[in-house]
Design a protein around this motif. Structure first.
Motif, short mmCIF file in Angstrom:
data_model
loop_
_atom_site.label_atom_id
_atom_site.label_comp_id
_atom_site.label_asym_id
_atom_site.label_seq_id
_atom_site.Cartn_x
_atom_site.Cartn_y
_atom_site.Cartn_z
N THR A 183 0.82 -1.22 0.00
CA THR A 183 0.00 0.00 0.00
C THR A 183 0.85 1.27 0.00
N ASN A 184 1.89 1.30 0.84
CA ASN A 184 2.69 2.53 0.96
C ASN A 184 4.13 2.33 0.49
N ILE A 185 4.31 1.42 -0.44
CA ILE A 185 5.67 1.08 -0.85
C ILE A 185 6.40 2.24 -1.54
N THR A 186 5.67 3.05 -2.34
CA THR A 186 6.37 4.14 -3.03
C THR A 186 6.80 5.23 -2.05
N ARG A 187 6.05 5.35 -0.95
CA ARG A 187 6.40 6.35 0.06
C ARG A 187 7.62 5.89 0.87
N THR A 188 7.65 4.62 1.21
CA THR A 188 8.71 4.13 2.09
C THR A 188 9.99 3.79 1.32
N LYS A 189 9.87 3.21 0.14
CA LYS A 189 11.07 2.78 -0.59
C LYS A 189 11.41 3.69 -1.77
N GLY A 190 10.47 4.51 -2.19
CA GLY A 190 10.70 5.37 -3.34
C GLY A 190 10.30 4.69 -4.64
N GLU A 191 9.98 5.50 -5.65
CA GLU A 191 9.48 4.95 -6.92
C GLU A 191 10.56 4.17 -7.67
N ASN A 192 11.82 4.66 -7.62
CA ASN A 192 12.88 3.99 -8.37
C ASN A 192 13.15 2.60 -7.84
N SER A 193 13.26 2.50 -6.53
CA SER A 193 13.53 1.21 -5.91
C SER A 193 12.37 0.23 -6.18
N THR A 194 11.15 0.75 -6.13
CA THR A 194 9.97 -0.08 -6.42
C THR A 194 10.04 -0.61 -7.85
N ALA A 195 10.41 0.30 -8.78
CA ALA A 195 10.49 -0.09 -10.20
C ALA A 195 11.54 -1.19 -10.39
N PHE A 206 12.62 -3.44 -8.22
CA PHE A 206 12.10 -4.70 -7.66
C PHE A 206 11.15 -5.38 -8.64
N ILE A 207 10.24 -4.57 -9.22
CA ILE A 207 9.24 -5.14 -10.13
C ILE A 207 9.92 -5.64 -11.41
N LYS A 208 10.92 -4.89 -11.87
CA LYS A 208 11.57 -5.23 -13.14
C LYS A 208 12.40 -6.52 -13.03
N TYR A 209 13.21 -6.61 -11.97
CA TYR A 209 14.15 -7.73 -11.90
C TYR A 209 13.79 -8.81 -10.90
N GLY A 210 12.91 -8.52 -9.96
CA GLY A 210 12.58 -9.50 -8.94
C GLY A 210 13.75 -9.73 -7.99
N THR A 211 13.63 -10.71 -7.13
CA THR A 211 14.75 -11.09 -6.23
C THR A 211 14.75 -12.61 -6.20
N GLY A 212 15.47 -13.17 -5.26
CA GLY A 212 15.43 -14.62 -5.12
C GLY A 212 14.02 -15.10 -4.80
N LEU A 263 8.99 -11.10 -13.53
CA LEU A 263 7.81 -11.38 -14.35
C LEU A 263 7.99 -10.98 -15.81
N GLN A 264 9.25 -10.65 -16.19
CA GLN A 264 9.58 -10.32 -17.59
C GLN A 264 8.69 -9.18 -18.12
N LEU A 265 8.56 -8.12 -17.34
CA LEU A 265 7.72 -7.00 -17.77
C LEU A 265 8.56 -5.98 -18.53
N SER A 266 7.92 -5.27 -19.47
CA SER A 266 8.63 -4.22 -20.21
C SER A 266 8.75 -2.99 -19.30
N ASP A 267 9.64 -2.06 -19.70
CA ASP A 267 9.81 -0.85 -18.89
C ASP A 267 8.50 -0.08 -18.75
N ALA A 268 7.73 -0.02 -19.85
CA ALA A 268 6.46 0.71 -19.81
C ALA A 268 5.50 0.06 -18.82
N GLU A 269 5.48 -1.27 -18.81
CA GLU A 269 4.59 -1.97 -17.87
C GLU A 269 5.01 -1.71 -16.43
N VAL A 270 6.32 -1.69 -16.21
CA VAL A 270 6.83 -1.43 -14.85
C VAL A 270 6.41 -0.02 -14.43
N GLN A 271 6.54 0.95 -15.34
CA GLN A 271 6.16 2.32 -15.00
C GLN A 271 4.67 2.43 -14.68
#
Ligand code: HEC
Length: 133
Positions: A66-78, A80-86, A91-99
């Protein structure tokens, strides 16, 4: 006599209806950008909620977002979504989809806070909603 009262009541009803119709406040709706809608659709299509919660509702494999962009920032969120972690899948999303997903999560973030601050929790386990927020 009764008829007069009914006519009077009807006129009061009619004028109040007209007053409300003219003064109805349509400006209160929050405008939604296209990216936010696209992000919401992706959120549903990719089933992010199977692992994540919004307002505490959803799966519990990943954290509440819910508050991830406030606590981690938009760049860090992007990132995470783009590359995932262990644990979080890539999810193999394009940059536009991540945005679009980031735009959706920022929009959700503006709607309120999901975690109750510790100092707001009463000893009985309940908490007061801060209406000033
Ligand atoms: C299979 C379960 C799963 C799915 C599906 C999933 N995630 Fe995750 N996600 C995770 C886990 C687990 C983590 C924690 C990763 C870690 O700490 O290494 C995470 C972390 C994140 C984070 C970082 C959170 C933080 O506190 O830093 C973001 C942002 C995120 N996910 C967004 C998404 C979005 C958007 C989607 C849908 C497109 C999605 N996730 C789908 C499991 C999932």
């Amino acid at each position: 006599m009764f008829l007069r009262i009914w006519i009077l009541l009807f006129l009061v009803f009619l004028s109040y209806t007209i007053y409300l119709y003219i003064n109805c406040d349509t400006g209160r709706q929050i405008p939604v950008e296209r990216a936010v809608v696209a992000g919401r659709d992706l959120w549903q299509k990719k089933n992010c909620q199977a692992c994540h919660q919004l307002y505490g509702l959803g799966g519990y494999m990943g954290p509440d977002l819910t508050n991830i962009t406030r606590t981690k920032g938009e760049n860090s969120t992007a990132i995470f979504i783009k590359y995932g972690t262990g644990k979080m899948p890539n999810l193999q999303l394009s940059d536009a989809e991540v945005q679009n997903l980031v735009a959706y999560l920022s929009w959700v973030d503006k709607s309120g806070t999901s975690k109750v601050p510790e100092n707001k929790v009463h000893w009985s386990g309940t908490y007061l909603i801060d209406t000033k927020q």
